[in-house]
Every structure is written in C-alpha cells, then in structure tokens.
Scaffold this motif. Structure first.
Motif, PDB file in Angstrom:
ATOM      1  N   GLU C  53      41.204  28.677  36.310  1.00  0.00           N
ATOM      2  CA  GLU C  53      40.825  28.617  37.716  1.00  0.00           C
ATOM      3  C   GLU C  53      39.475  29.291  37.929  1.00  0.00           C
ATOM      4  OE1 GLU C  53      43.739  30.480  40.125  1.00  0.00           O
ATOM      5  OE2 GLU C  53      43.637  28.936  41.641  1.00  0.00           O
ATOM      6  N   SER C  54      39.287  30.456  37.300  1.00  0.00           N
ATOM      7  CA  SER C  54      38.054  31.182  37.552  1.00  0.00           C
ATOM      8  C   SER C  54      37.832  32.159  36.417  1.00  0.00           C
ATOM      9  CB  SER C  54      38.178  31.924  38.886  1.00  0.00           C
ATOM     10  OG  SER C  54      37.230  32.948  38.966  1.00  0.00           O
ATOM     11  N   PHE C  55      36.576  32.524  36.213  1.00  0.00           N
ATOM     12  CA  PHE C  55      36.258  33.519  35.192  1.00  0.00           C
ATOM     13  C   PHE C  55      35.054  34.286  35.676  1.00  0.00           C
ATOM     14  CE2 PHE C  55      35.261  35.874  31.720  1.00  0.00           C
ATOM     15  CZ  PHE C  55      34.169  35.462  30.977  1.00  0.00           C
ATOM     16  N   THR C  56      35.164  35.596  35.670  1.00  0.00           N
ATOM     17  CA  THR C  56      34.034  36.381  36.117  1.00  0.00           C
ATOM     18  C   THR C  56      34.068  37.743  35.437  1.00  0.00           C
ATOM     19  OG1 THR C  56      32.857  37.172  38.054  1.00  0.00           O
ATOM     20  CG2 THR C  56      35.210  37.391  38.067  1.00  0.00           C
ATOM     21  N   ALA C  57      33.077  38.546  35.732  1.00  0.00           N
ATOM     22  CA  ALA C  57      33.000  39.891  35.161  1.00  0.00           C
ATOM     23  C   ALA C  57      32.749  40.877  36.291  1.00  0.00           C
ATOM     24  CB  ALA C  57      31.867  39.968  34.139  1.00  0.00           C
ATOM     25  N   VAL C  58      33.171  42.121  36.070  1.00  0.00           N
ATOM     26  CA  VAL C  58      32.939  43.183  37.041  1.00  0.00           C
ATOM     27  C   VAL C  58      32.276  44.323  36.290  1.00  0.00           C
ATOM     28  CG1 VAL C  58      34.021  44.695  38.729  1.00  0.00           C
ATOM     29  CG2 VAL C  58      35.056  42.503  38.222  1.00  0.00           C
TER      30      VAL C  58
END
Lengths: 371, 166, 147
Positions: C53-58
C-alpha cells in the motif's frame, strides 16, 4: 535486401512533454520507438514537485490543512476528509452525525466533478471536443452548489478537525435534488455521444489491459482496479464516516481494458447520485462541530494511517506525531503514484495514439504524483 | 508600453494601431497548465465563461503558433528551464499572463525554508499581467485578458476610440 | 482468516508480530523486522495475496525508521512493518518481488538519501537529477536548496 543496401535499423528516442496537450499536466515520457511502435516508455516525473511533505513538518496541523486541497485539486474534499479523520483519531474526537452527512454529500459531489472532468479531458485527448463542453456545463452546476457553502470552486478547504465550519441550508439540499434529476437526464446524451460511438469503441476496446496480477504487484486501486473485475472500494471494504448508512453498489468491469474503465467511471457517477439522494432524504439535525475541539491542536505521540476512496483510487495519509504542534512526518500515499508506476509496462508494444489513450484512461493528476 | 522586442524601428502610424487592435482581439494562448489553475483556465475556455467571444479561445499546444503564454500553476525548479525555453520558442510579439498566486509570487508554497519552487514567474520570464487568486475564478482570468488587451492597444475596450485615463 | 494466516507466516520467519489498535492507528498487525529480512517478509506478504500500500521513511535523528504498509483486496487486514535502519546504512530492495516498490524506493532515496542494494534504476525521482541535497532529513538546512 535491407542488409545488402547497408541500411541499419535502429530505435530512436522521442520526448513527450513536459508541455504537451495530452499529458494531463507536467509529465515527461521518454519513448524509445521502433518505427511507430514503442519499445520502452520511461516517465520522468518531478516537474510538479512542490514539497508538501516538507511543508507538513514546518507548520502546525491547522496550517497544513489548505495544502491537502492542492495535492489533488480535482477531488480535494476527499483529501481534506482523510487528513481530518486522521487527526481526529489522534485527538480522540467524535464527529457529530450531521457533519458526517454533510461531509459525505460534499465528497460525493466532488467525486462527480472529478469524473466529469476526466470524461471531458479524456475525450479531448482522443480528439472529440463536444463532450468537454457538455461536462463542463454539468460541472458548473455542482461548482455553484459547492461554492455557496464552501467558498471555493476548486481547491476546497472546507472540513475542520471535529466537523465542518458552516452548515448547509435548505437551498443547498433543494439544489442537490434538482442537480441529481438533471444529471440523470444527461446519461442518455453521454451514451449517444460517446458510449455508442464507433470511433471511441475502436480506440478503447481491447487496449490497455490491466491484469489482476499487475494490480497486486503495483498496488493499483480505484477504477483501474475495478475495471479489471476486482470489487475493492474502501467505502465498502474499510467503511468510514457515514458510508455504512447508505445503499450503493461497486461497479466493476470484466476485461480490464479502457472501455471497461470508462464504463466503471460512468457507473460510479450514478452511484454517487444515489448516495446524494439518500443523504438529502435522511439528513439529520444537530450540531456540526464536535464538542471540546482544542484551540491548539497538539495530539499525543503516536502514528495513524487513514485511507479513503478518492476518484482516482486509495488515498492514504500516514501521520507520525511526537506530541508537538507540528507533525513529525506526514506521508501522502497518493493513488496516481502507484497507478503511474504501471504505465511503462502497459506502454510496451503500442502505438503512440494508443499510448495517449492508455495514459488518459489511468486518470492521473501530476501534482498528486509529485506532491 | 514595452514588449520584449523594445521600441520598434519603424513607426507605421495608424497601421500600427490597426495591427495592435488585431493582435489584442485574437490572442492565441498556449496550453500551459502546470497545476490547479489549469482547471480554471479550462473552465474559462469552456461554454459558461467562453473565452472565444474575446478572440482568445484558440488554445494551441505548440509554442510556435501562439502569442500568449498563460503561466497557470506553480513553477518548480525542475520545470523552470522548460518554461524559459518555451517562452523563447514563442515568436514576437508575445505576452505573458501570470495566473494564480503561485505564478505571481510562489503562492502558498513559498515559505522561508522552501527548496522546491521558483517563487514567481517574473523571476525567469517577463510578465505583462498578474491575475491573483488561488485559483482565480474564470471571470478573473477574463478580466486579466481584457486588461492585456487594453495594454496592447493603449485604449479601453468599451470606450472604443478614446484613450484610457490611467 | 487473512490475519491468522499472516500471523503464522510472519511468525515462522522469527518476527515479533503484535496486534494493532485499529481504532486508534488504522493497523491490524504491527511487525518489526530487520533490514536483511525484508525480502523474505515481502515474499510472505505477496504469497498471502497482499499488495504494497505504501512505503516511506521517517528520520529519527540517530536512525531511520522505514515503514511498509500492506493491505489486501479480499479481506480487511492492514499490516505495518517497521524496519529500523542506521544512518549511512543501505537496505535491500524488494522491487523484484513488488515492482510497484521501484518508485517508492527511488522516492525514499531522493528525499532521504537511503541507498537500496540491487535496485535496477536508483536515480532521483522528484528533484532535478543534479540536486545535491536530501530535503526530508531533519538536518537539511534550507539555504542548501534556495538560490
């Protein structure tokens, strides 16, 4: 014979965009072509990158609200809705019922404007000018209605944390009912003009097939997914707001070509009209804002993911809060980003005219991809 | 009034006035929608707010065939060289309308620590008319085009053969 | 039940799987994984029929937290996979399992500078190709971007 003459056959590179009438915004596609056929299409994006996620970290929750309307300006209210719901989850607010109904009504009206604009712009890409004028005429009726209560025509910022700021009146409800009746009378015109048009059928049938496997591997959502036969709609699969109270269907196609996606979008407009009608009938009274909405929005530390169904697919907003007035990180999962990443695969071995038809049928909005 | 080409070498008298009138009443805009303002530009060209009655309804995609560039939307740093190149490809006489707050001064996307956009079209190309709004209503864009016509001819639109008092 | 299948499949990879609080966070399952395990996790999710669904970094100042969200078309079950990654470390790609991850990984590289091993085309996606900064890092000085 060609070898005897010493002629070499090579592919050549053609650049499409970033300024092009059919790329729906600033998209650039590098095409490698073998004669008339495309062997490789590489989209180059980023020409509309405005730094929304960086802005989110540099302003507080309330100041970021107008940004959402500009991410996808065609269905801006759904994006507002997702953000407000996510922050309401972090704050623990409950939205009153009348506000939920108003949110659903305005959301569905916005969905119809988005689909109408897609319809007009897509057929203009294919060379037909008249549907564009018809659609914009219908669209103007909705924009007048929404303008009365939200104050804007395009980039809405109407919802607030806890509800909506201004109430709707009887004129708005009467206007919605009149509009529903008017648009239903128009379906016959659209059918005669486009759906039964032999040129459109020849350009759309069997072109741009999306398979179920591609949908899973690329994360395709929205009418592109439903055109391939998978009935996944977040309003039914993961219901939010007041949607469980309404009776509507999820239209699906069977083949996954452009024609099926077109029919799915038309059918979705009819389902939106059903929802608006039911909302007009069942509209409850009561307050439009939750009680005890904090003036300074400072949610507790935590994270939340909220998904909504927009006209283009699933929009997900992922907020990481560390207890400050500014969000720590906001990720906007936009449907056009995932849908567009499938485009290079769909473009192989097609003609340029088919490429334009396929690109339009995916229904992308470039600032949504670039954020 | 100056166009990009500066003062003309040869003054043609009444013929120049006739040419200016012709140019003002048949502006051919370029389809150059970058972001949200593009939709309001399309709405201005559609049936309700008809731009064609002012002669400006023929939107041409190719810069070589148009004389008006309506910069509708935010100019990102990646897009800026393309905007300049398109402006240079347009044949003179040419005019630019900066439509929307983003094209005027960066709009809602300008803040002190931003990295992504060019805050205003007039930093890279010369702009003739500024049309504010986020997005401006189609009527505002029409007002902007009428103002451009006044700029080109030097006369008001309704008071045909009298000069405009500014 | 998809949730049970996923819990079994992920537990067999020696991962800690916790129930998410759906009403508060929107997840049904929360998983913590190590960077090297990510391709196996992705294979397990694809085997269960989930889509990325989604992929991100923090950016957490001393390290990164990579967050993958998976969901399914058939049944409602959202899984969030958190992968802690040290600064100046790379990450294996999952774009050979989920081709949709190709662009997500390019975006994370563009905005954070995280390198993905064996990625077919790791170049900048959103910023101009010759940009020399990563804007979503917490120590990104604004003056580096402005002319």
């Amino acid at each position: 014979m060609i070898e005897l003459l010493g002629i070499e056959e090579k592919t050549y590179t053609l650049n499409l965009g970033p300024q092009h009438p059919s790329t729906h915004g600033v998209l650039r596609v590098l095409l490698e072509m073998d004669g008339e056929f495309i062997t490789k299409a590489e989209p180059v994006i980023g020409y509309g990158h405005r730094g929304h996620e960086h802005m989110a970290e540099n302003r507080n929750y309330m100041q970021f609200l107008p940004n959402l309307g500009r991410v996808d300006y065609l269905h801006a209210l759904a994006y507002n809705h997702a953000y407000c719901m996510a922050v309401e989850k972090l704050l623990g607010l409950t939205v009153p019922e009348r506000a939920e109904f108003i949110r659903v009504m305005t959301n569905e009206l916005n969905r119809i404007t988005s689909h109408l604009l897609w319809f007009g712009a897509y057929l203009m890409d294919l060379g037909a000018f008249t549907p564009f004028l018809y659609c914009f005429d219908d669209r103007e009726q909705i924009l007048d209605l929404l303008d009365r209560i939200t104050g804007s025509r395009l980039t809405y910022c109407y919802y607030r944390f806890g509800g909506v700021p201004t109430d709707i009146d009887d004129d708005f409800v009467a206007g919605c009912r009149a509009f529903v009746k008017r648009l239903r009378g128009r379906w016959r015109d659209y059918d005669n003009l486009v759906t039964k048009n032999v040129i459109f059928i020849n350009r759309a049938r069997g072109v741009g097939l999306i398979t179920r496997d591609q949908c899973v591997k690329y994360g395709i959502t929205g009418p592109n997914l439903r055109g391939s036969g998978i009935p996944y709609d977040i309003r039914k699969s993961e219901p939010y707001s007041a949607y469980p109270l309404f009776d509507f269907e999820i239209p699906t196609g069977s083949r996954g070509d452009i024609y099926d996606r077109y029919l799915v979008r038309l059918a979705e407009m009819e389902q939106s009209l059903r929802i608006i009608e039911q909302a007009c009938d069942k509209l409850p009274g009561g307050p439009i804002m939750a009680e005890k909405v904090p003036k300074r929005v400072k949610p507790a530390a935590g994270e939340v993911y909220q998904a909504v169904e927009t006209a283009r697919g699933e929009f997900g907003i992922y907020i990481v809060s560390q207890g400050d007035v500014n969000p720590y990180r906001i990720k906007l999962r936009t449907p056009s980003f995932a849908n567009m990443s499938l485009f290079p695969e769909l473009a192989v071995d097609t003609l340029v005219a088919d490429l334009v038809a396929i690109l339009g049928s995916i229904d992308v909005v470039i600032p949504e991809i670039d954020r | 009034m100056e166009t990009k080409t500066g003062e003309p070498l040869i003054h043609l008298g009444v013929l120049e006035e006739a040419l200016n009138l012709a140019r003002a009443n048949s502006l051919w805009p370029m389809t150059f929608g970058l972001a949200c303002c593009a939709i309001e530009m399309m709405a201005a060209g559609a049936a309700r707010f008809d731009l064609d009655r002012f002669g400006a309804g023929v939107f041409r995609p190719s810069p070589r065939q148009c004389d008006l560039m309506i910069v509708a939307g935010t100019i990102s740093k990646k897009m800026a060289p393309a905007v300049v190149r398109l402006y240079e490809q347009m044949p003179a006489p040419k005019w630019v309308i900066a439509m929307g707050n983003c094209a005027i001064s960066g709009g809602p996307f300008y803040y002190p620590t931003q990295y992504a956009i060019v805050p205003g079209a007039d930093l890279i190309i010369p702009v003739d008319v500024y049309v504010p709004g986020c997005p401006p209503r189609p009527e505002t864009l029409i007002e902007g085009i009428l103002l451009l016509e006044e700029k080109i001819t030097g006369r008001g639109r309704l008071r045909k053969f009298r000069d405009v008092k500014r | 039940m998809l949730k049970d299948n996923l819990q079994q499949a992920l537990a067999s990879l020696n991962l800690e799987v916790a129930e998410g609080d759906y009403a508060k966070t929107g997840y049904h399952l929360e998983v913590a994984a190590q960077p090297a395990q990510m391709p196996e996790v992705a294979q397990a999710m694809l085997g269960a029929g989930c889509f990325l669904e989604s992929f991100t970094a923090v950016d957490l100042n001393e390290s990164f937290d990579l967050v993958y969200h998976f969901a399914s078309f058939e049944e409602l079950c959202r899984t969030a996979v958190h992968v802690p990654l040290g600064k100046k470390k790379g990450m294996p790609t999952i774009s050979h399992i989920y081709p949709g991850a190709d662009w997500y990984e390019r975006e994370v590289f563009d905005l954070f500078g995280i390198h993905f091993f064996d990625h077919p085309n790791l170049k900048r996606l959103l910023l101009p190709e010759d940009a020399d900064f990563h804007p979503l890092l917490k120590d990104f000085g604004a003056s580096q971007g402005n002319d």
